[in-house]
Scaffold this motif. Structure first.
Motif, PDB file in Angstrom:
ATOM      1  N   ALA A  99       0.835  -1.196   0.000  1.00  0.00           N
ATOM      2  CA  ALA A  99       0.000   0.000   0.000  1.00  0.00           C
ATOM      3  C   ALA A  99       0.874   1.252   0.000  1.00  0.00           C
ATOM      4  CB  ALA A  99      -0.916   0.007   1.220  1.00  0.00           C
ATOM      5  N   VAL A 100       0.598   2.163  -0.913  1.00  0.00           N
ATOM      6  CA  VAL A 100       1.370   3.392  -1.009  1.00  0.00           C
ATOM      7  C   VAL A 100       0.429   4.584  -1.117  1.00  0.00           C
ATOM      8  CG1 VAL A 100       3.376   2.309  -2.071  1.00  0.00           C
ATOM      9  CG2 VAL A 100       1.538   3.159  -3.520  1.00  0.00           C
ATOM     10  N   ALA A 101       0.904   5.715  -0.646  1.00  0.00           N
ATOM     11  CA  ALA A 101       0.133   6.950  -0.766  1.00  0.00           C
ATOM     12  C   ALA A 101       0.439   7.597  -2.111  1.00  0.00           C
ATOM     13  CB  ALA A 101       0.506   7.890   0.372  1.00  0.00           C
ATOM     14  N   ALA A 102      -0.399   8.559  -2.482  1.00  0.00           N
ATOM     15  CA  ALA A 102      -0.169   9.292  -3.720  1.00  0.00           C
ATOM     16  C   ALA A 102       1.177   9.993  -3.656  1.00  0.00           C
ATOM     17  CB  ALA A 102      -1.288  10.298  -3.935  1.00  0.00           C
ATOM     18  N   ALA A 103       1.874  10.043  -4.784  1.00  0.00           N
ATOM     19  CA  ALA A 103       3.222  10.604  -4.828  1.00  0.00           C
ATOM     20  C   ALA A 103       3.252  12.051  -4.361  1.00  0.00           C
ATOM     21  CB  ALA A 103       3.786  10.488  -6.241  1.00  0.00           C
ATOM     22  N   ASP A 104       2.263  12.835  -4.750  1.00  0.00           N
ATOM     23  CA  ASP A 104       2.279  14.244  -4.357  1.00  0.00           C
ATOM     24  C   ASP A 104       2.071  14.409  -2.854  1.00  0.00           C
ATOM     25  OD1 ASP A 104      -0.327  13.346  -4.498  1.00  0.00           O
ATOM     26  OD2 ASP A 104      -1.126  15.199  -5.369  1.00  0.00           O
ATOM     27  N   GLU A 105       1.267  13.532  -2.255  1.00  0.00           N
ATOM     28  CA  GLU A 105       1.070  13.570  -0.802  1.00  0.00           C
ATOM     29  C   GLU A 105       2.361  13.223  -0.083  1.00  0.00           C
ATOM     30  OE1 GLU A 105      -0.471  13.562   3.128  1.00  0.00           O
ATOM     31  OE2 GLU A 105      -1.197  14.495   1.286  1.00  0.00           O
ATOM     32  N   VAL A 106       3.060  12.186  -0.560  1.00  0.00           N
ATOM     33  CA  VAL A 106       4.328  11.795   0.064  1.00  0.00           C
ATOM     34  C   VAL A 106       5.349  12.924  -0.041  1.00  0.00           C
ATOM     35  CG1 VAL A 106       6.298  10.212  -0.075  1.00  0.00           C
ATOM     36  CG2 VAL A 106       3.972   9.325  -0.279  1.00  0.00           C
ATOM     37  N   GLU A 107       5.446  13.548  -1.194  1.00  0.00           N
ATOM     38  CA  GLU A 107       6.409  14.632  -1.369  1.00  0.00           C
ATOM     39  C   GLU A 107       6.070  15.825  -0.485  1.00  0.00           C
ATOM     40  OE1 GLU A 107       9.361  14.518  -2.867  1.00  0.00           O
ATOM     41  OE2 GLU A 107       8.760  12.408  -2.994  1.00  0.00           O
ATOM     42  N   GLN A 108       4.790  16.080  -0.292  1.00  0.00           N
ATOM     43  CA  GLN A 108       4.402  17.183   0.588  1.00  0.00           C
ATOM     44  C   GLN A 108       4.777  16.873   2.022  1.00  0.00           C
ATOM     45  OE1 GLN A 108       2.819  20.236  -0.613  1.00  0.00           O
ATOM     46  NE2 GLN A 108       3.826  20.675   1.317  1.00  0.00           N
ATOM     47  N   ARG A 109       4.551  15.623   2.441  1.00  0.00           N
ATOM     48  CA  ARG A 109       4.944  15.236   3.803  1.00  0.00           C
ATOM     49  C   ARG A 109       6.452  15.330   3.974  1.00  0.00           C
ATOM     50  NH1 ARG A 109       0.918  10.469   3.654  1.00  0.00           N
ATOM     51  NH2 ARG A 109       2.742   9.181   3.257  1.00  0.00           N
ATOM     52  N   ARG A 110       7.189  14.910   2.967  1.00  0.00           N
ATOM     53  CA  ARG A 110       8.652  15.005   3.049  1.00  0.00           C
ATOM     54  C   ARG A 110       9.103  16.460   3.125  1.00  0.00           C
ATOM     55  NH1 ARG A 110       9.820  10.213  -1.382  1.00  0.00           N
ATOM     56  NH2 ARG A 110      10.019   8.495   0.129  1.00  0.00           N
ATOM     57  N   SER A 111       8.417  17.324   2.415  1.00  0.00           N
ATOM     58  CA  SER A 111       8.743  18.740   2.468  1.00  0.00           C
ATOM     59  C   SER A 111       8.486  19.309   3.862  1.00  0.00           C
ATOM     60  CB  SER A 111       7.919  19.503   1.428  1.00  0.00           C
ATOM     61  OG  SER A 111       8.138  20.895   1.526  1.00  0.00           O
ATOM     62  N   HIS A 112       7.345  18.952   4.446  1.00  0.00           N
ATOM     63  CA  HIS A 112       7.040  19.390   5.810  1.00  0.00           C
ATOM     64  C   HIS A 112       8.070  18.828   6.790  1.00  0.00           C
ATOM     65  CE1 HIS A 112       3.521  21.135   4.279  1.00  0.00           C
ATOM     66  NE2 HIS A 112       2.649  20.164   4.497  1.00  0.00           N
ATOM     67  N   ALA A 113       8.438  17.558   6.613  1.00  0.00           N
ATOM     68  CA  ALA A 113       9.412  16.921   7.499  1.00  0.00           C
ATOM     69  C   ALA A 113      10.755  17.637   7.421  1.00  0.00           C
ATOM     70  CB  ALA A 113       9.567  15.448   7.138  1.00  0.00           C
ATOM     71  N   ALA A 114      11.182  18.014   6.225  1.00  0.00           N
ATOM     72  CA  ALA A 114      12.447  18.732   6.060  1.00  0.00           C
ATOM     73  C   ALA A 114      12.394  20.093   6.745  1.00  0.00           C
ATOM     74  CB  ALA A 114      12.769  18.889   4.577  1.00  0.00           C
ATOM     75  N   TYR A 115      11.264  20.770   6.618  1.00  0.00           N
ATOM     76  CA  TYR A 115      11.082  22.069   7.274  1.00  0.00           C
ATOM     77  C   TYR A 115      11.229  21.919   8.787  1.00  0.00           C
ATOM     78  CZ  TYR A 115       8.809  26.439   8.719  1.00  0.00           C
ATOM     79  OH  TYR A 115       8.525  27.649   9.304  1.00  0.00           O
ATOM     80  N   LEU A 116      10.566  20.918   9.347  1.00  0.00           N
ATOM     81  CA  LEU A 116      10.632  20.694  10.787  1.00  0.00           C
ATOM     82  C   LEU A 116      12.024  20.280  11.232  1.00  0.00           C
ATOM     83  CD1 LEU A 116       7.234  18.824  11.317  1.00  0.00           C
ATOM     84  CD2 LEU A 116       7.770  21.207  11.872  1.00  0.00           C
ATOM     85  N   ARG A 117      12.654  19.394  10.460  1.00  0.00           N
ATOM     86  CA  ARG A 117      13.991  18.916  10.825  1.00  0.00           C
ATOM     87  C   ARG A 117      14.990  20.067  10.930  1.00  0.00           C
ATOM     88  NH1 ARG A 117      14.639  15.654   6.875  1.00  0.00           N
ATOM     89  NH2 ARG A 117      15.886  16.999   5.542  1.00  0.00           N
ATOM     90  N   ASP A 118      14.866  21.047  10.053  1.00  0.00           N
ATOM     91  CA  ASP A 118      15.819  22.163  10.030  1.00  0.00           C
ATOM     92  C   ASP A 118      15.566  23.188  11.124  1.00  0.00           C
ATOM     93  OD1 ASP A 118      17.029  21.057   7.827  1.00  0.00           O
ATOM     94  OD2 ASP A 118      15.981  22.319   6.380  1.00  0.00           O
ATOM     95  N   ARG A 119      14.394  23.115  11.785  1.00  0.00           N
ATOM     96  CA  ARG A 119      14.037  24.177  12.720  1.00  0.00           C
ATOM     97  C   ARG A 119      13.732  23.713  14.141  1.00  0.00           C
ATOM     98  NH1 ARG A 119      12.749  25.206   7.679  1.00  0.00           N
ATOM     99  NH2 ARG A 119      12.927  27.342   6.847  1.00  0.00           N
TER     100      ARG A 119
END
Length: 225
Positions: A99-119
């Motif tokens: 089971a996989v999520a939509a690619a755009d949803e995964v990329e958005q989550r990764r973007s949010h995760a990167a934002y949080l990781r840096d701050r």
């Protein structure tokens, strides 16, 4: 095919042992029981929250027939090392489902995760992994375990930050699967972890509130000595 049916179709049954993680829901352990076998709990890697291959190796016996190596919150298990154990000992290794999520949803989550990781500085952020899909963004709250983690979560919610404890009770502590085993990393993770939202619809303002709240609160909690 469900894990229980997969195990049965592979000939796993009464008298067999199947290694599973106790950090997560009881689905894998229940599937093992449904197949007629006995779940054996191994400890997790503290960075990935998936089964630790060394811990898996430590619980293998002549009755072990399979290992269920599930992903944890979107972080993949170490299938290379667990697969090698499987080949060495003749074990069936069941990896994460398809089971996989939509690619755009995964990329958005990764973007949010990167934002949080840096701050984020008030909590310990997830170990980066390019294959992580961040189904949940699980951090650790420094301090004295569950009391501090729970107080931290309550304080975040008062500030309008949604959060939840990802694993309230490890499976080996649940009445239906209780085992007298030592799983220090599993217990520590259950006491320290908190899941922050990273779903695709989050707005930058919400991420900023999350960062400012976590960092302000984190400065009040000192790591246990």
């Amino acid at each position: 095919m469900s894990t229980a049916r997969f195990l049965k179709s592979a000939g796993v049954g009464v008298g067999d042992e199947v290694v599973v993680s106790a950090y997560g829901d009881a689905e894998a352990a229940a599937a093992v029981v449904m197949a007629g076998a006995r779940p054996v709990f191994a400890d997790i890697d503290p960075g990935s929250y998936c089964l630790d291959p060394d811990a898996v190796a430590a619980v293998l016996t002549s009755r072990t027939t399979a290992v269920v190596a599930a992903a944890a919150f979107g972080h993949p298990p170490d299938l290379a090392r667990i697969g090698e154990l499987g080949r060495t000992h003749g074990l069936l290794v069941i990896g994460p489902g398809d089971a996989v999520a939509a690619a755009d949803e995964v990329e958005q989550r990764r973007s949010h995760a990167a934002y949080l990781r840096d701050r984020l500085t008030g909590v310990r952020t997830p170990v980066p992994n390019p294959a992580h899909t961040y189904q949940r963004y699980v951090v650790r709250v420094p301090g004295n375990g569950r009391p501090d983690r729970d107080a931290f979560a309550q304080a975040l919610r008062r500030r309008g930050v949604g959060c939840e404890v990802p694993v309230t009770t490890p499976v080996h502590r649940m009445p239906a699967f209780r085992r007298d085993v030592r799983l220090p990393e599993t217990e520590r993770a259950a006491d320290e972890t908190l899941a922050l939202p990273v779903h695709g619809s989050l707005r930058r303002r919400e991420l900023q509130r999350m960062v400012s709240s976590c960092n302000a609160l984190g400065g009040l909690l000192q790591p246990a000595l």
